[in-house]
Design a protein around this motif. Structure first.
Motif, short mmCIF file in Angstrom:
data_model
loop_
_atom_site.label_atom_id
_atom_site.label_comp_id
_atom_site.label_asym_id
_atom_site.label_seq_id
_atom_site.Cartn_x
_atom_site.Cartn_y
_atom_site.Cartn_z
N ARG A 1 -0.78 18.06 -11.11
CA ARG A 1 -1.29 18.66 -12.35
C ARG A 1 -2.82 18.79 -12.33
NH1 ARG A 1 2.91 15.28 -14.03
NH2 ARG A 1 1.52 13.61 -14.73
N GLY A 2 -3.32 19.34 -11.23
CA GLY A 2 -4.76 19.56 -11.10
C GLY A 2 -5.06 20.61 -10.05
N PRO A 3 -6.32 20.93 -9.85
CA PRO A 3 -6.69 21.89 -8.81
C PRO A 3 -6.37 21.41 -7.40
CG PRO A 3 -8.48 21.57 -10.39
CD PRO A 3 -7.48 20.51 -10.66
N TYR A 4 -6.27 20.08 -7.24
CA TYR A 4 -6.00 19.48 -5.93
C TYR A 4 -4.78 18.57 -6.04
CZ TYR A 4 -10.85 20.84 -4.97
OH TYR A 4 -12.03 21.55 -4.82
N GLY A 5 -4.19 18.30 -4.90
CA GLY A 5 -3.13 17.32 -4.83
C GLY A 5 -3.70 15.92 -4.69
N LYS A 6 -2.80 14.94 -4.57
CA LYS A 6 -3.20 13.54 -4.36
C LYS A 6 -2.53 13.04 -3.09
CE LYS A 6 -1.87 11.82 -8.35
NZ LYS A 6 -1.72 10.88 -9.49
N ASN A 7 -3.34 12.45 -2.21
CA ASN A 7 -2.86 12.01 -0.91
C ASN A 7 -3.14 10.52 -0.74
OD1 ASN A 7 -2.00 11.74 1.71
ND2 ASN A 7 -3.61 13.02 2.60
N ALA A 8 -2.16 9.69 -1.09
CA ALA A 8 -2.31 8.23 -0.95
C ALA A 8 -2.18 7.84 0.51
CB ALA A 8 -1.27 7.51 -1.79
N PRO B 1 0.84 -1.20 0.00
CA PRO B 1 0.00 0.00 0.00
C PRO B 1 0.88 1.25 0.00
CG PRO B 1 -0.74 -1.57 1.66
CD PRO B 1 0.61 -2.04 1.19
N GLN B 2 0.58 2.17 -0.90
CA GLN B 2 1.42 3.36 -1.05
C GLN B 2 0.95 4.48 -0.12
OE1 GLN B 2 4.21 3.26 -3.30
NE2 GLN B 2 3.55 1.13 -2.99
N GLU B 3 1.91 5.27 0.33
CA GLU B 3 1.60 6.42 1.18
C GLU B 3 2.45 7.60 0.72
OE1 GLU B 3 0.61 7.37 5.84
OE2 GLU B 3 1.84 5.61 5.34
N TYR B 4 1.80 8.61 0.16
CA TYR B 4 2.51 9.81 -0.29
C TYR B 4 1.53 10.96 -0.39
CZ TYR B 4 0.65 8.36 -4.89
OH TYR B 4 -0.18 7.96 -5.92
N ASP B 5 2.06 12.18 -0.45
CA ASP B 5 1.25 13.38 -0.55
C ASP B 5 1.85 14.27 -1.62
OD1 ASP B 5 -0.64 15.31 -0.12
OD2 ASP B 5 -0.11 15.71 1.97
N VAL B 6 1.15 14.43 -2.73
CA VAL B 6 1.63 15.21 -3.86
C VAL B 6 0.81 16.50 -3.94
CG1 VAL B 6 1.94 15.26 -6.37
CG2 VAL B 6 2.30 13.13 -5.09
N ASP B 7 1.49 17.64 -4.04
CA ASP B 7 0.75 18.90 -4.08
C ASP B 7 0.08 19.10 -5.44
OD1 ASP B 7 2.67 19.89 -5.91
OD2 ASP B 7 3.81 20.91 -4.35
N ALA B 8 -0.77 20.10 -5.51
CA ALA B 8 -1.57 20.32 -6.71
C ALA B 8 -0.72 20.56 -7.95
CB ALA B 8 -2.52 21.51 -6.48
N LEU B 9 0.40 21.24 -7.78
CA LEU B 9 1.27 21.52 -8.93
C LEU B 9 1.81 20.23 -9.53
CD1 LEU B 9 2.75 23.59 -10.71
CD2 LEU B 9 4.61 23.58 -9.01
N ASP B 10 2.35 19.36 -8.67
CA ASP B 10 2.90 18.10 -9.17
C ASP B 10 1.81 17.12 -9.60
OD1 ASP B 10 5.51 18.91 -8.82
OD2 ASP B 10 5.67 18.09 -6.80
N PRO C 1 -11.85 18.83 -0.16
CA PRO C 1 -10.81 19.35 0.73
C PRO C 1 -10.50 20.80 0.37
CG PRO C 1 -9.85 17.97 -0.97
CD PRO C 1 -11.34 17.84 -1.12
N SER C 2 -9.76 21.45 1.23
CA SER C 2 -9.39 22.83 0.95
C SER C 2 -8.63 22.92 -0.36
CB SER C 2 -8.51 23.37 2.08
OG SER C 2 -9.22 23.33 3.31
N LYS C 3 -8.83 24.02 -1.06
CA LYS C 3 -8.22 24.21 -2.37
C LYS C 3 -6.72 23.93 -2.31
CE LYS C 3 -8.99 25.95 -6.63
NZ LYS C 3 -10.03 25.51 -7.55
N GLY C 4 -6.24 23.06 -3.20
CA GLY C 4 -4.82 22.75 -3.28
C GLY C 4 -4.40 21.58 -2.42
N ASN C 5 -5.20 21.19 -1.44
CA ASN C 5 -4.85 20.05 -0.60
C ASN C 5 -5.08 18.74 -1.34
OD1 ASN C 5 -4.16 21.76 1.43
ND2 ASN C 5 -5.90 21.28 2.77
N GLY C 6 -4.45 17.68 -0.83
CA GLY C 6 -4.55 16.40 -1.49
C GLY C 6 -5.87 15.70 -1.23
N ILE C 7 -6.43 15.09 -2.26
CA ILE C 7 -7.65 14.28 -2.11
C ILE C 7 -7.22 12.88 -1.66
CG2 ILE C 7 -9.61 13.28 -3.33
CD1 ILE C 7 -9.47 15.65 -5.27
N PRO C 8 -7.74 12.39 -0.53
CA PRO C 8 -7.35 11.06 -0.04
C PRO C 8 -7.71 9.98 -1.05
CG PRO C 8 -8.44 12.33 1.69
CD PRO C 8 -8.63 13.08 0.41
#
Length: 372
Positions: free
Chosen positions: A63-70, A52-61, A107-114
């Motif tokens: 490439r969307g309005p939100y980040g990705k939060n595994a 199972p992966q665990e990482y937090d990518v911000d919105a810029l990386d 989530p708040s703008k720019g934060n990662g979507i779980p």
């Protein structure tokens, strides 16, 4: 003399020590390695060879309005209540199989979507046939993906955008991420290695098998055993890497959409991979166990699904790892249905069976010679 001749003839008949010891065939192509996971009966993801992966990518990386939060907690095993069943509710309630969840809400703008993602702990997969039983979510706003990944320019994807699903259309996006797609701003749709193909079924109504066969020349895509499309050219990967299953959202209205309004669940019933290894040790292991590729049962044909793998009948797909004597020195992670021996026990059993056969032949030969 006649008895001695009969004995020598018997001993000269080529036979494999164990079934499938030289590998597994798909469309007449031989693959030396096997990886199988039965998620319908899997209780602990940490004992499966999947990470199972665990990482937090911000919105810029991302490439969307939100980040990705595994998050690890978004990977949930839900095995069937009975080890003898192949369909029905899991021990946690609801449909069985391992669940990959994208959490609902904004989530708040720019934060990662779980989100959820799992990858194999082996990264030596170099060409092969890869297939997964998956039930997609009907909640709009996620991307469900089954893919092989080396880097952003060498990737084989089958991606499903839940925002594209409706009563009349259920497409799958077939993608080879390549140098061309990287040059196009990580957008394979602007390259020749992107295709959208309509599925003849609703992928949210139950499990279906998704598959890609990768050779040095091309990648062929399938759904429920039916050929979809083929891709070739410079986008075909050439390095070894690992398999990944994921479900995510970054809020991009042109791709995943979302975030989803409520929790979106993607379920996995199995993964089966038949492939070659890039590792010298695995190649040497194959040479040591495959003494005669033409021997009886030295190679085994991989059975294909015929229709959707759903219900107690068709949902019971074939696993070499759940048979005796078919997975010597192979990776066979997964559940333990019907009190079948686990893979480690199979390996020991296979070795004992091979040794027993030699001892039996030696004993018979000694008896026959003594009688003469």
């Amino acid at each position: 003399m006649r008895i001695k001749s009969l004995l020598l003839t018997t001993l000269l008949i080529p036979a494999a020590w164990a079934d499938c010891e030289c590998g597994y065939t798909v469309n007449d192509t031989l693959w030396t390695e096997l990886w199988e996971t039965d998620f319908l009966h899997l209780k602990n993801i940490n004992e499966s060879g999947w990470i199972p992966q665990e990482y937090d990518v911000d919105a810029l990386d991302a490439r969307g309005p939100y980040g990705k939060n595994a998050q690890v907690q978004n990977v949930i095993t839900n095995p069937l209540k009975s080890p003898y069943d192949w369909a029905g509710d899991g021990i946690n309630g609801g449909d069985s199989g391992t669940q990959l969840i994208v959490k609902g809400g904004d989530p708040s703008k720019g934060n990662g979507i779980p989100m959820a993602e799992i990858s194999t702990n082996r990264s030596d997969m170099l060409y092969g046939s890869f297939r997964a039983g998956i039930r997609l979510t009907d909640v709009s706003g996620t991307c469900g993906a089954f893919f092989w990944y080396f880097n952003d320019s060498q990737e084989i994807d089958m991606e499903f955008l839940s925002r594209e699903f409706n009563s009349t259309s259920h497409p799958v996006n077939l993608v080879l991420q390549s140098e061309a797609s990287v040059a196009a701003g990580f957008n394979a749709a602007n390259s020749d290695s992107f295709m959208t193909h309509p599925l003849p079924f609703d992928p949210t109504d139950g499990f279906h098998e998704y598959r890609f066969d990768w050779s040095p020349e091309k990648v062929d895509f399938y759904a429920d055993g039916v050929f979809l499309r083929s891709m070739n050219g410079g986008g075909v990967p050439s390095n070894a890497a690992h398999l990944t299953l994921s479900q995510w959202s970054n809020g991009d209205p042109k791709w995943s959409g979302g975030p989803p309004e409520k929790d979106a669940v993607m379920q996995v019933s199995y993964v089966k991979a038949y492939f070659n290894s890039s590792e010298t040790k695995r190649q040497d292991d194959w040479k040591n166990r495959c003494k005669d590729i033409g021997a009886t049962k030295a190679t085994c044909e991989v059975p294909e699904v015929e229709g959707a793998p759903q219900g107690n009948v068709s949902g019971k797909t074939f696993f070499f790892s759940q048979q005796q004597n078919m997975t010597v020195n192979q990776t066979t992670a997964g559940g333990d249905p019907g009190n079948l021996s686990k893979s480690g026990a199979f390996s020991i059993l296979n070795s004992m069976q091979g040794l027993s056969t030699i001892l039996l032949l030696f004993s018979v030969s000694q008896i026959m010679i003594w009688c003469l």
